[in-house]
Design a protein around this motif. Structure first.
Motif, PDB file in Angstrom:
ATOM      1  N   GLN A   1       0.639   3.864  -2.667  1.00  8.07           N
ATOM      2  CA  GLN A   1      -0.030   5.250  -2.750  1.00  8.07           C
ATOM      3  C   GLN A   1       1.045   6.571  -2.867  1.00  8.07           C
ATOM      4  O   GLN A   1       1.074   6.961  -3.712  1.00  8.07           O
ATOM      5  N   GLN A   2       1.929   6.100  -3.166  1.00  5.00           N
ATOM      6  CA  GLN A   2       3.334   7.017  -3.877  1.00  5.00           C
ATOM      7  C   GLN A   2       3.871   6.850  -5.248  1.00  5.00           C
ATOM      8  O   GLN A   2       3.811   8.417  -5.627  1.00  5.00           O
ATOM      9  N   ARG A   3       2.883   5.841  -5.900  1.00  7.53           N
ATOM     10  CA  ARG A   3       3.463   5.703  -7.030  1.00  7.53           C
ATOM     11  C   ARG A   3       1.996   6.243  -7.914  1.00  7.53           C
ATOM     12  O   ARG A   3       2.139   6.883  -8.862  1.00  7.53           O
ATOM     13  N   LYS A   4       0.883   5.683  -7.292  1.00  2.00           N
ATOM     14  CA  LYS A   4      -0.202   5.812  -8.077  1.00  2.00           C
ATOM     15  C   LYS A   4      -0.710   5.721  -9.053  1.00  2.00           C
ATOM     16  O   LYS A   4      -1.100   6.402 -10.859  1.00  2.00           O
TER      17      LYS A   4
ATOM     18  N   SER B   1       0.827  -1.201  -0.421  1.00  2.00           N
ATOM     19  CA  SER B   1       0.250   0.022   0.502  1.00  2.00           C
ATOM     20  C   SER B   1       0.674   1.202  -0.500  1.00  2.00           C
ATOM     21  O   SER B   1       0.249   2.252  -0.912  1.00  2.00           O
TER      22      SER B   1
ATOM     23  N   ASP C   1      -7.950   5.994  -2.771  1.00  3.32           N
ATOM     24  CA  ASP C   1      -8.076   6.855  -4.150  1.00  3.32           C
ATOM     25  C   ASP C   1      -7.419   6.466  -4.767  1.00  3.32           C
ATOM     26  O   ASP C   1      -6.434   6.771  -5.921  1.00  3.32           O
ATOM     27  N   ASN C   2      -7.711   5.213  -5.665  1.00  5.24           N
ATOM     28  CA  ASN C   2      -6.224   4.803  -6.287  1.00  5.24           C
ATOM     29  C   ASN C   2      -7.448   3.930  -7.805  1.00  5.24           C
ATOM     30  O   ASN C   2      -8.689   3.606  -7.696  1.00  5.24           O
TER      31      ASN C   2
ATOM     32  N   ARG D   1     -11.980   6.803 -10.417  1.00  3.15           N
ATOM     33  CA  ARG D   1     -10.757   6.987 -10.962  1.00  3.15           C
ATOM     34  C   ARG D   1     -10.407   6.646 -11.971  1.00  3.15           C
ATOM     35  O   ARG D   1      -8.983   7.256 -12.176  1.00  3.15           O
TER      36      ARG D   1
ATOM     37  N   ASP E   1      -9.302  -2.054  -3.528  1.00  2.00           N
ATOM     38  CA  ASP E   1      -8.404   0.073  -3.041  1.00  2.00           C
ATOM     39  C   ASP E   1      -8.411  -0.065  -1.794  1.00  2.00           C
ATOM     40  O   ASP E   1      -7.630   0.803  -1.476  1.00  2.00           O
TER      41      ASP E   1
END
Length: 274
Positions: free
Chosen positions: A87-90, A83, A112-113, A138, A106
């Motif tokens: 979250q860092q790379r998205k 995770s 929020d992916n 998204r 998700d």
């Protein structure tokens, strides 16, 4: 597809998709696959000349697309460990795991992916797959196209607007190769009872199934019309079809697909803990 793609998991389906991507022109150096042990990666690295990693976080750090190709039973453990990197790379996340809904995956990935759920089937292993795809809110148009191109590397792609329809996709294509294998098995057994050698019966049944599917694919006529075109009044085909209709084969198939979809719904609740 000018993107860096990471597969978390290097099993049969992941290997099939990777092979299809390379055949469609994707550069092997743009693809990375991971597995817990180096011994699991040696064969895929040797055969496909892609990058491999035992460190999932390192593999995700440069990825534009991450394909989750691990068993549903270990998906939570894998996602929660990933995770922070996600979250860092998205990246765009594509899950090919059966029975796990997009919201649950998700959440396990931190939320929020951009996430696509994919229901492939086993003919993808020979480049003749049929995959149903669903995108959460998204996912943008470019990412949707990336997901389409990725899965078209092993067959056809059909998008659904509601995630619940993936249960119907499971019933009509995900589990359905087994329906046709059952039909082939039954035809071979019946042909042997009629006197044919088993190997002859099998070759004839398989080739006939392939031919019928190819005709259906290439024709502008619907299956009902194609069926009727094989039948002559009072002939052999009419007799066989009438026997199947009298035995209520349509209801058997419909009930089987309903049972398949119902089980898919139940599995989703079991695996997600809902």
């Amino acid at each position: 597809m000018a993107s860096k793609i990471t597969f978390i998991g290097a099993g049969n389906m992941a290997s099939a998709i990777i092979g299809g991507l390379i055949d469609s022109g994707v550069t092997p150096s743009d693809i990375t696959a991971t597995a817990p042990r180096e011994s699991e990666l040696a064969a895929v690295r040797s055969r496909l000349s892609i990058n491999t990693q035992t460190d999932n976080d390192a593999a995700v750090s440069q990825a534009d697309v991450v394909v989750l190709a691990v068993k549903p039973q270990i998906m939570r453990e894998v996602c929660e460990a990933l995770s922070d990197s996600i979250q860092q790379r998205k990246p765009l996340v594509i899950s090919i795991a059966a029975g796990l809904d997009a919201a649950t995956i998700d959440q396990w990935l931190g939320g929020d992916n951009a996430l696509v759920r994919c229901m492939p089937n086993t003919p993808s292993l020979v480049g003749q797959g049929a995959s149903g795809l669903y995108a959460n809110a998204r996912v943008n148009d470019a990412q949707r196209e990336m997901a389409t191109q990725l899965m078209e590397a092993v067959g056809i792609v059909e998008w659904v607007d509601e995630e619940s329809l993936l249960d119907a996709v499971t019933a009509v294509s995900g589990s359905a190769p087994a329906y046709f294998f059952l039909m082939l098995e039954a035809m071979e057994d019946a042909a042997v009872k009629l006197g044919l050698p088993a190997d002859t019966a099998r070759r004839l049944a398989i080739q006939t199934a392939l031919g019928a599917a190819t005709m259906a694919q290439q024709s502008d006529k619907d299956p009902a019309t194609l069926k009727q075109n094989v039948m002559s009044p009072g002939g052999t085909t009419e007799q066989a079809i009438q026997h199947m209709e009298d035995a209520d084969l349509r209801t058997t198939i419909a009930d089987a697909m309903q049972a398949c979809a119902k089980r898919a719904q139940a599995m989703s609740k079991e695996l997600s803990g809902h």
